[in-house]
Design a protein around this motif. Sequence first.
Motif: not given
Lengths: 422, 159
Positions: A287, A309-310, A312, A394
Amino acid sequence: MERLLLRNVDKENSHTIEVYIKGGGYQALKKALKEMSPEDIIEEVKESGLRGRGGAGFPTGLKWEFAAADVKEPKFFVCNADEGEPCTFKDRVIIEKDPHALIEGMLIGAYATGCRYGYIYLRGEYPIGRKILERAIAEAYEKGFLGENILGTEFSFDLYVHSGAGAYICGEETALIDSLEGRRGEPRIKPPFPVNAGYLWQPTVVNNVETLANIPLIIERGGKWYSQIGSPDCPGPKLYAVSGKVKRPGVYELPMGTPLREIIYEHAGGIVGDRKLKAVFPGGASSCVLTPEEIDVPMDFPSLAKAGTMLGSGAVMVLDETDCIVKAALRLIEFFRHESCGKCVPCREGTDWLVRIVRRIEEGQGTEDDLDVILSVSETMENSFCGLGMAAHNPVASTVKKFREEFLKHIKLGRCPFRSGQ
Amino acid sequence: MTLEEFREKVRELKNSGKYPVARSYILPALWIAEKNFPAITHEVMKVVAEELGVKPVEVEEVAEFYAMFHTKPKGKYVIRVCTNLSCMLCGGEGILAKFSDLLGISPGETTEDGLFTLEVSECMGLCDGAPAVTVNEERFLKVTSEKVPEILRKFGWKG
């Protein structure tokens, strides 16, 4: 909030079938097999709004609907228990403390989608989990929850554990399937998706451990009830695994969408030594980093995507003011280089290139131009074959963007400014 | 375990009916080898290939791909020290250095007496107990430098 996914984990011998049944376990399976059709179950899961908890967040009900609609036989139901994303350990808690919740979720999923055989693809690094799962499966066979004509119905299902052997890429569902077939775990091109052409090119449902642990709850209490928890477009409880420089690292079950600040400061107890927060990777090693000014974000799929972002796997990694962001980025990209399967050039060469550049900077030998090269290489890596390469850059690219001054400080000083303090 | 005993185990495995194709037994067969031999040698791979009806190279490419399979001889105890981010932030690199100093070997090497192999591990999912170490299947959490000799002694280290 009432503990749902972790409702059993503190009970003595929570991994045994006796304790699980005593707590109401396998009632959802009975309800599913005796009172519901496969279509009813899929509708219930769709109504719940459950999205896969492995990282991608795909709607579970929809995946099951696709699998159920495929007429090819046999169909396979696979649990992805290969959580290998650094700093992710949420599934381990379910595997070791509540394995029957996972098995029950698989059984309901297999019934709903018409799958006859199932595999739990477990990462090799969880040997204790393997023993617990194998024992739990044996118990479930003894009680008639697995095997032929389960609970006197037409439904039959056999379940086995398949151990991985230390390859992060096998968490990617098509690589997992290659590995299950006895090959090197390398991703396959999609489409076709595994749900139509997976294990042995047969229809194969692949669901994460945490996703499956939600299923008995949804069947017991209904999809509508479930959809009221958490974020409206991303409902349910979520397991957040918090580690790094927090006072109480661990797995916290909270409603999906709980603000990151609350997770760090209330549940995980704040920063070790009451130092200042420096940075957070909110969703595992792949991320993008968040700064302390950005932690009021709700922890769910859409909100974190909006924040650049994420979510995840929901693994929150916390760094404090004494930690070197360049070194952190270096360690993460070293991981991805190690784990790249080597199938495609952008990932294989990109991860190696990034390791060399970031290491040079960390050792004080970098130049300002290196930062542009990092961003350029990262952009190229977006064209990788699978998600590993697409996301591997990332942690590096995002730290260069958000902590550029710290990278420049390494370059100007000709050394790591944190080295003496570590 | 002798090669013939291993062959028998692979046969039993294949007869279990766990998978619809023989090839899927490669990883489980290699796990039996990993646990019972110092190394997954070409002889071992050949047995797997013969019993499962695949080419030896197909077994070899699998054995070489996965980090937990040892194709070079390993020690009786494999020490894995995690240095990935959570463990690194909590001192994992120092723990690795301590093991390395006490055993007199670098990561990836085996002690001369064949007792220990030291390895750097990627994340083992024990981040809430960082820094984490495993010795074969046993876990050690929140390891400090002081605890390292204790851990080694438990497995017969005489230093």
